[in-house]
Design a protein around this motif. Structure first.
Motif, PDB file in Angstrom:
ATOM      1  N   VAL A 195       1.047  -1.215   0.067  1.00  0.00           N
ATOM      2  CA  VAL A 195      -0.017   0.053  -0.014  1.00  0.00           C
ATOM      3  C   VAL A 195       0.993   1.090  -0.071  1.00  0.00           C
ATOM      4  O   VAL A 195       2.103   1.266   0.499  1.00  0.00           O
ATOM      5  N   ASN A 196       0.410   2.191  -0.823  1.00  0.00           N
ATOM      6  CA  ASN A 196       1.070   3.506  -0.652  1.00  0.00           C
ATOM      7  C   ASN A 196       1.265   4.092   0.936  1.00  0.00           C
ATOM      8  O   ASN A 196       0.173   4.231   1.546  1.00  0.00           O
ATOM      9  N   ALA A 218      -1.813   1.026   9.202  1.00  0.00           N
ATOM     10  CA  ALA A 218      -2.969   1.186  10.206  1.00  0.00           C
ATOM     11  C   ALA A 218      -3.349   2.609  10.325  1.00  0.00           C
ATOM     12  O   ALA A 218      -4.396   2.921  10.547  1.00  0.00           O
ATOM     13  N   HIS A 219      -2.448   3.851   9.913  1.00  0.00           N
ATOM     14  CA  HIS A 219      -2.548   5.034   9.669  1.00  0.00           C
ATOM     15  C   HIS A 219      -3.748   5.430   8.724  1.00  0.00           C
ATOM     16  O   HIS A 219      -4.456   6.403   8.831  1.00  0.00           O
ATOM     17  N   LEU A 220      -3.754   4.444   7.812  1.00  0.00           N
ATOM     18  CA  LEU A 220      -5.092   4.686   6.766  1.00  0.00           C
ATOM     19  C   LEU A 220      -6.325   3.837   7.110  1.00  0.00           C
ATOM     20  O   LEU A 220      -7.333   4.259   7.155  1.00  0.00           O
ATOM     21  N   GLN A 221      -6.124   2.761   7.735  1.00  0.00           N
ATOM     22  CA  GLN A 221      -7.118   1.842   8.155  1.00  0.00           C
ATOM     23  C   GLN A 221      -7.889   2.451   9.249  1.00  0.00           C
ATOM     24  O   GLN A 221      -9.277   2.005   9.332  1.00  0.00           O
ATOM     25  N   PRO A 226     -12.062   3.823   2.806  1.00  0.00           N
ATOM     26  CA  PRO A 226     -11.197   2.956   1.792  1.00  0.00           C
ATOM     27  C   PRO A 226     -10.411   3.645   0.673  1.00  0.00           C
ATOM     28  O   PRO A 226      -9.533   3.088   0.267  1.00  0.00           O
ATOM     29  N   SER A 227     -10.949   4.900   0.180  1.00  0.00           N
ATOM     30  CA  SER A 227     -10.268   5.409  -0.748  1.00  0.00           C
ATOM     31  C   SER A 227      -8.857   6.144  -0.381  1.00  0.00           C
ATOM     32  O   SER A 227      -8.276   6.284  -1.374  1.00  0.00           O
TER      33      SER A 227
END
Length: 232
Positions: A195-196, A218-221, A226-227
Motif C-alpha cells: 500500500v502507498n 494502520a494510519h489509513l485503516q 477505503p479511498s
C-alpha cells in the motif's frame, strides 16, 4: 537491535505525463503517516530517501509531522527500477501475442486491470532475463543496487538506531527477496499488495537483518476511509 522502517511513497500520478509526482491523495497519505508515527512516540535517528521526486516528497511530508526529526538524506540505491524503460525495451516482443498492449500502456489510467496483467508479464520477462536489451538494467543489477544501499546503512548504523527509508514497492520487494530467500515470483506477488505509505520493518544487529513486519498501514485503516488505501 536497530530498526529500519521501509516506507513506500504516497500515491503517485499514475497515467499522467509525469508519474514521479505525488497526487493530492499521496500528499495526504504521507501527512497522515507522519502524524500517526509522531503520535506513537517514534523517534528517528536517521532518515534516508531514494532520489526520485515522489520518494523525497513523501519523506519531507512525513518528517514535517515530527517535533524533532533528522535531516532527510538521499541515496539513489533506494530508487525504484526503471519501469518505463523496462516497458519500452520489452513491450515490442509482446505485441505479436498481445496486439492491444501498446494502446493499453498508452491509456493505462483507463485500463488498469489490463495494464496490471501486461505489466506482470513484462516483469516476469525482466526477472527471467530472457531478452536482448543491453541498455536495460537487469534484475540482478537492480538487486545489487538495493543491496548496496542496505549494506551502507548497516555499515554506518550504531546500535539501536532507528532509520526511516523512503522508497518504492520494487525496492521493498528486492529487499524481501534478498533477506528471506523467497522466490522472486512470490516476492512480486507480495509487491502488488504493498500500500502507498505502508511501513515494513527490518530489525538489525550488526550485519544480521531480519524482516520483522510487512505492509503495515494502520494510519489509513483507522480512518475507515477505503479511498485512502491505494496500490500505485
Amino acid at each position: 537491535m536497530g530498526s529500519i522502517y521501509l516506507i513506500r511513497h504516497g500515491q503517485a500520478s499514475f497515467g499522467a505525463e509525469d508519474y514521479d509526482v505525488l497526487s493530492s491523495l499521496g500528499e495526504r497519505q504521507s501527512t497522515l503517516l507522519g502524524s500517526h508515527l509522531a503520535q506513537t512516540g517514534l523517534r528517528l535517528d536517521r532518515a534516508v530517501s531514494g532520489s526520485l521526486t515522489r520518494q523525497v516528497h513523501t519523506g519531507r511530508l512525513v518528517l514535517e509531522q515530527f517535533g524533532q526529526a533528522p535531516a532527510l538524506e538521499t541515496d539513489a540505491a533506494f530508487n525504484e527500477f526503471d519501469a518505463e524503460g523496462m516497458i519500452r525495451a520489452l513491450l515490442p516482443a509482446l505485441l505479436p501475442s498481445e496486439p492491444q498492449a501498446l494502446d493499453v500502456m498508452r491509456n493505462a489510467a483507463h485500463n488498469r486491470d489490463e495494464f496490471q496483467r501486461l505489466f506482470v508479464n513484462l516483469i516476469d520477462t525482466w526477472v527471467g532475463g530472457d531478452y536482448d536489451a543491453p541498455a536495460l538494467q537487469s534484475w540482478q543489477a537492480f538487486l545489487d543496487q538495493v543491496n548496496g544501499g542496505l549494506q551502507r546503512l548497516l555499515e554506518q548504523a550504531h546500535g539501536r538506531e532507528r532509520i526511516a527509508v523512503f522508497t518504492s514497492g520494487g525496492t521493498i520487494t528486492a529487499l524481501i527477496h534478498l533477506l528471506t530467500g523467497m522466490p522472486v515470483a512470490s516476492a512480486f506477488a507480495m509487491n502488488w499488495q504493498i500500500v502507498n505509505t505502508s511501513l515494513s520493518c527490518l530489525k538489525f544487529q550488526g550485519a544480521r537483518v531480519t524482516l520483522a513486519s510487512f505492509n503495515s498501514h494502520a494510519h489509513l485503516q483507522l480512518l475507515n476511509t477505503p479511498s485512502l488505501i491505494t496500490y500505485r
